[in-house]
Design an enzyme around this catalytic site. Structure first.
Site, PDB file in Angstrom:
ATOM      1  CE1 TYR A 131      42.426  -2.396 -10.893  1.00  0.00           C
ATOM      2  CE2 TYR A 131      44.458  -1.135 -11.047  1.00  0.00           C
ATOM      3  CZ  TYR A 131      43.084  -1.209 -11.165  1.00  0.00           C
ATOM      4  OH  TYR A 131      42.368  -0.110 -11.579  1.00  0.00           O
ATOM      5  CG  LEU A 178      43.791   5.484 -25.211  1.00  0.00           C
ATOM      6  CD1 LEU A 178      45.094   4.745 -25.438  1.00  0.00           C
ATOM      7  CD2 LEU A 178      43.665   6.656 -26.183  1.00  0.00           C
ATOM      8  N   GLY A 229      40.790   0.540 -25.631  1.00  0.00           N
ATOM      9  CA  GLY A 229      41.631   0.184 -26.774  1.00  0.00           C
ATOM     10  C   GLY A 229      41.018   0.492 -28.123  1.00  0.00           C
TER      11      GLY A 229
END
Length: 323
Positions: free
Chosen positions: A53, A208, A211
């Site tokens: 990351y 989610l 998004g």
């Protein structure tokens, strides 16, 4: 916040996990500190990061927070290794040398002597699975990691790795981290049943739908959203042009309106009620985004709403899952 057991292991994590993919790039140290502080105050424990990351920057920022914002013992730290960056871009490398080098570098950036959970970030078809598993075993026996697992692996490889690891000294796999949401239920064909049969806990990333399940992409693409980011547009774009995904997102909004809750709360509540899910890892980029996510932990969907969302998002099993 509820603490959940990760499969059949002794590891316990918060129902919501905190993802750090944007830290050091889209989320600066000031916001990261505010996010982490709010997460812990709400009862959160699981913080998910990776050596890849931001080319290590996410771990560096997290390490800074462990040095002052939040005591390390209050967190369950999960990191991942097995992705190498070079002139040609990222490549998968789950060799023993790569995994242990990644883990050692992660410990330095985080400023800790061990992580609670170490995961292989993705399958590597060029390295024998036996070698990958040997690195996981050494990570535990050397004290660098308390538990180990896999991320984004197919069911057959997860089962094989679990068998190989347990055959040695009973260390065993603890977790499978995989994308799982109302927009990505393909894991229910084989990965989730394998996790249940093997006693592995599922950590759901992108709960989610990258998004989409927040409802913010219904009419347009908001300025400043991930879909407008140079490095994240492709990550979100997969669902933006998908009519089936749009229909599911609309159903979530409808359910949320009826319950007087936010769409993301409904999407998370649906996922957290799924069997084997130990934690849903949310990647809030700002303190405001995290606050909205934390509001979801007390929501239990009415059975009819849960069933309706099951129906609209159902994955049709085919051969050989159904024969």
């Amino acid at each position: 916040m509820e603490r959940r057991q990760v499969g059949a292991s002794g590891l316990r994590v918060s129902a919501l996990g905190l993802g750090t993919m944007t830290w050091g790039r889209d989320t600066d140290a000031v916001d990261a500190a505010a996010i982490l502080r709010s997460f812990v105050e709400a009862g959160g424990t699981l913080v998910d990061t990776a050596a890849s990351y931001g080319d290590g920057d996410a771990e560096r920022v997290l390490g800074e927070q462990l040095a002052g914002t939040v005591p390390r013992e209050e967190l369950v730290l999960c990191t991942k290794g097995g992705v190498r960056h070079g002139p040609a871009g990222p490549r998968r490398d789950a060799s023993r040398g790569s995994l242990l080098a990644d883990l050692d570098a992660s410990l330095v950036r985080l400023g800790v002597d061990h992580v609670d959970l170490f995961l292989v970030a993705c399958p590597d078809t060029t390295t024998p699975l036996e070698e990958t598993v040997s690195a996981l075993r050494l990570a535990v026996t050397s004290g660098r990691a308390r538990y180990v697992g896999l991320s984004n692996f197919p069911a057959w490889a997860s089962a094989r790795a679990a068998t190989l690891l347990e055959a040695g000294d009973g260390i065993g796999l603890a977790a499978l981290e995989t994308e799982y949401s109302l927009l990505q239920r393909g894991v229910e064909r084989e990965v989730v049943p394998a996790a249940e049969a093997l006693g592995l806990g599922v950590l759901a990333w992108s709960p989610l739908g990258r998004g989409m399940l927040t409802g913010k992409y219904r009419r347009s693409v908001p300025v400043g959203s991930r879909a407008t980011s140079d490095h994240l547009a492709g990550f979100v774009g997969q669902y933006l042009e998908d009519r089936d995904a749009a229909a599911v997102a609309e159903a979530v909004v409808t359910a949320a309106d009826g319950l007087g809750r936010a769409p993301l709360e409904v999407a998370l509540a649906w996922l957290l009620a799924r069997p084997t899910v130990a934690s849903a890892v949310v990647g809030a980029r700002t303190p405001e985004q995290l606050k909205g996510t934390l509001d979801a932990v007390d929501l239990v969907l009415p059975s009819e709403v849960h069933a309706a969302l099951d129906d609209v998002s159902a994955v049709v099993p085919g051969y050989p899952e159904r024969w």
